[in-house]
Design an enzyme around this catalytic site. Structure first.
Site, short mmCIF file in Angstrom:
data_model
loop_
_atom_site.label_atom_id
_atom_site.label_comp_id
_atom_site.label_asym_id
_atom_site.label_seq_id
_atom_site.Cartn_x
_atom_site.Cartn_y
_atom_site.Cartn_z
N ARG A 108 0.84 -1.21 0.00
CA ARG A 108 0.00 0.00 0.00
C ARG A 108 0.86 1.25 0.00
O ARG A 108 0.55 2.24 -0.64
CB ARG A 108 -0.93 0.00 1.21
CG ARG A 108 -2.04 -1.05 1.14
CD ARG A 108 -2.71 -1.22 2.47
NE ARG A 108 -1.75 -1.57 3.49
CZ ARG A 108 -2.04 -1.82 4.76
NH1 ARG A 108 -3.29 -1.76 5.16
NH2 ARG A 108 -1.09 -2.13 5.62
N ASP A 142 -3.16 -2.14 -3.15
CA ASP A 142 -3.82 -2.78 -2.01
C ASP A 142 -4.37 -4.12 -2.51
O ASP A 142 -5.20 -4.15 -3.42
CB ASP A 142 -4.94 -1.86 -1.52
CG ASP A 142 -5.60 -2.38 -0.25
OD1 ASP A 142 -5.64 -3.62 -0.05
OD2 ASP A 142 -6.08 -1.55 0.54
N VAL A 143 -3.92 -5.22 -1.90
CA VAL A 143 -4.34 -6.54 -2.40
C VAL A 143 -5.82 -6.83 -2.19
O VAL A 143 -6.34 -7.78 -2.76
CB VAL A 143 -3.52 -7.71 -1.79
CG1 VAL A 143 -2.08 -7.69 -2.25
CG2 VAL A 143 -3.64 -7.74 -0.28
N TYR A 145 -7.02 -14.69 12.05
CA TYR A 145 -5.71 -14.89 11.40
C TYR A 145 -5.47 -16.37 11.09
O TYR A 145 -5.08 -16.73 9.97
CB TYR A 145 -4.63 -14.33 12.32
CG TYR A 145 -3.24 -14.38 11.77
CD1 TYR A 145 -2.82 -13.47 10.79
CD2 TYR A 145 -2.31 -15.30 12.23
CE1 TYR A 145 -1.52 -13.49 10.30
CE2 TYR A 145 -1.02 -15.34 11.75
CZ TYR A 145 -0.62 -14.43 10.78
OH TYR A 145 0.66 -14.46 10.29
N ILE A 178 8.72 -15.01 13.55
CA ILE A 178 9.81 -14.33 12.85
C ILE A 178 9.90 -12.89 13.37
O ILE A 178 8.87 -12.21 13.52
CB ILE A 178 9.56 -14.30 11.32
CG1 ILE A 178 9.19 -15.69 10.79
CG2 ILE A 178 10.77 -13.72 10.59
CD1 ILE A 178 10.25 -16.76 10.92
P1 NDP Z 1 4.85 -6.82 8.34
O1 NDP Z 1 3.72 -6.24 9.11
O2 NDP Z 1 6.25 -6.49 8.71
O3 NDP Z 1 4.66 -6.53 6.79
C1 NDP Z 1 3.41 -6.73 6.17
C2 NDP Z 1 3.53 -6.32 4.71
O4 NDP Z 1 2.24 -6.47 4.10
C3 NDP Z 1 3.94 -4.88 4.55
O5 NDP Z 1 4.80 -4.78 3.43
C4 NDP Z 1 2.61 -4.17 4.27
O6 NDP Z 1 2.89 -3.01 3.50
C5 NDP Z 1 1.88 -5.24 3.47
N1 NDP Z 1 0.43 -5.13 3.47
C6 NDP Z 1 -0.41 -5.18 4.53
N2 NDP Z 1 -1.67 -5.03 4.11
C7 NDP Z 1 -1.64 -4.89 2.76
C8 NDP Z 1 -2.61 -4.71 1.75
N3 NDP Z 1 -3.93 -4.64 2.03
N4 NDP Z 1 -2.21 -4.62 0.46
C9 NDP Z 1 -0.91 -4.69 0.15
N5 NDP Z 1 0.06 -4.85 1.05
C10 NDP Z 1 -0.30 -4.95 2.35
O7 NDP Z 1 4.62 -8.40 8.41
P2 NDP Z 1 5.64 -9.63 8.28
O8 NDP Z 1 6.73 -9.33 7.35
O9 NDP Z 1 5.91 -10.13 9.64
O10 NDP Z 1 4.64 -10.71 7.62
C11 NDP Z 1 4.63 -11.00 6.24
C12 NDP Z 1 3.76 -12.24 6.02
O11 NDP Z 1 4.26 -13.32 6.80
C13 NDP Z 1 2.31 -12.03 6.46
O12 NDP Z 1 1.46 -12.71 5.57
C14 NDP Z 1 2.27 -12.68 7.82
O13 NDP Z 1 1.00 -13.12 8.15
C15 NDP Z 1 3.25 -13.84 7.61
N6 NDP Z 1 3.79 -14.38 8.83
C16 NDP Z 1 4.58 -13.62 9.66
C17 NDP Z 1 5.08 -14.17 10.82
C18 NDP Z 1 5.94 -13.42 11.77
O14 NDP Z 1 6.28 -13.98 12.82
N7 NDP Z 1 6.36 -12.20 11.47
C19 NDP Z 1 4.78 -15.56 11.19
C20 NDP Z 1 3.97 -16.27 10.25
C21 NDP Z 1 3.51 -15.68 9.12
P3 NDP Z 1 2.01 -1.66 3.54
O15 NDP Z 1 1.67 -1.40 4.99
O16 NDP Z 1 2.91 -0.63 2.92
O17 NDP Z 1 0.84 -1.97 2.70
#
Ligand code: NDP
Length: 242
Positions: A42, A56-57, A148, A181
């Site tokens: 986003r 936005d997905v 979630y 993570i």
């Molecule tokens: P972060 O919160 O650090 O990053 C999330 C990312 O998703 C950001 O780049 C954000 O960018 C983007 N995002 C969120 N909503 C939207 C949207 N509607 N459209 C487009 N982009 C979007 O999360 P993590 O890196 O920790 O997590 C990444 C993935 O890994 C997720 O799917 C999470 O569920 C999964 N995961 C993470 C774990 C963890 O321990 N961290 C464990 C297990 C799974 P922006 O805000 O700019 O849109």
């Protein structure tokens, strides 16, 4: 360029949610390996060298415009990593309709939208690598994360159905299921909860974003064409057997 850097063969990759955390690490890794990478989010932030796209997905018109832009700049998407995800944690009885739908819309419907948009050209090319970022909680369950965990469990059904539908066309679809993570998403957890998680991780540490990037890189490789419909845990052993 050494042989590591030529692995991607210039293939076109799109990573959603690549502005930070796991998505940014995956985008960076694919760039390092010679892929041409589009990074969507986003905010539109992206690792240097990636094609940064604001999208936005949860909005089908954003998804379509993002893919059209990549097609124009690089050609059809051959490798898709659906990583964008959010949490909205609260106990079941306090979970509002909006808490539920906000998480399902981003994590599950958002993945459906990008996978559907990517599939047609992958089928035409008879090549595709799709990786969905799930979570260990899909199998374990997690108090306070009904929305979630449901969204991440749903991704397994998506991946396995897509694997069956597109397997004959050279397209693979797998889930990478991270455990705990260290990213913005987990930074907010209190010390007590963090210590509790650590007790449950045989590896005895939190995961790093590069631990996840390793698994994603492996599944995206041309050589991984016989690996589909799988759930690959990257959780230090936390979810063993689930
Ligand atoms: P972060 O919160 O650090 O990053 C999330 C990312 O998703 C950001 O780049 C954000 O960018 C983007 N995002 C969120 N909503 C939207 C949207 N509607 N459209 C487009 N982009 C979007 O999360 P993590 O890196 O920790 O997590 C990444 C993935 O890994 C997720 O799917 C999470 O569920 C999964 N995961 C993470 C774990 C963890 O321990 N961290 C464990 C297990 C799974 P922006 O805000 O700019 O849109």
């Amino acid at each position: 360029m050494n042989s590591d850097e030529t692995q991607g063969n210039g293939r076109v990759a799109l990573v959603t949610g690549a502005s930070r955390g796991i998505g940014a690490a995956v985008a960076q890794r694919l760039l390092d390996r010679g892929y041409r990478v589009a990074a969507t989010s986003r905010s539109g932030h992206a690792p240097q060298g990636a094609l940064a796209i604001e999208a936005d997905v949860t909005d089908p018109s954003h998804v379509d415009a993002a893919f059209a832009r990549v097609e124009q700049e690089y050609g059809p998407v051959e490798v898709l990593v659906s990583n964008a995800g959010v949490t909205k944690d609260t106990l079941l009885v306090r979970m509002t309709d909006e808490d539920w739908s906000g998480v399902i819309d981003t994590n599950l419907t958002g993945s459906f939208l990008v996978v559907r948009r990517a599939a047609r050209s992958m089928m035409r090319k008879r090549f595709g690598r799709i990786v969905l970022i799930g979570s260990v909680v899909a199998g374990l369950g997690s108090p306070g994360q009904v929305n979630y965990a449901a969204s991440k469990a749903g991704l397994i059904g998506v991946a396995r159905s897509v694997a069956r539908e597109l397997g004959g066309r050279g397209v693979t679809c797998n889930v990478v299921a991270p455990g705990f993570i260290a990213t913005d998403m987990t930074r907010e957890l209190g010390d007590e909860l963090r210590a509790e998680y650590l007790r449950r991780i045989p590896a005895g540490r939190l995961g790093e974003v590069d631990d996840v990037a390793n698994a994603v890189e492996f599944l995206c490789a041309d050589a991984s064409g016989y690996l589909t419909g799988a759930v690959l845990p990257v959780d230090g052993g936390m979810g063993m057997g689930r």
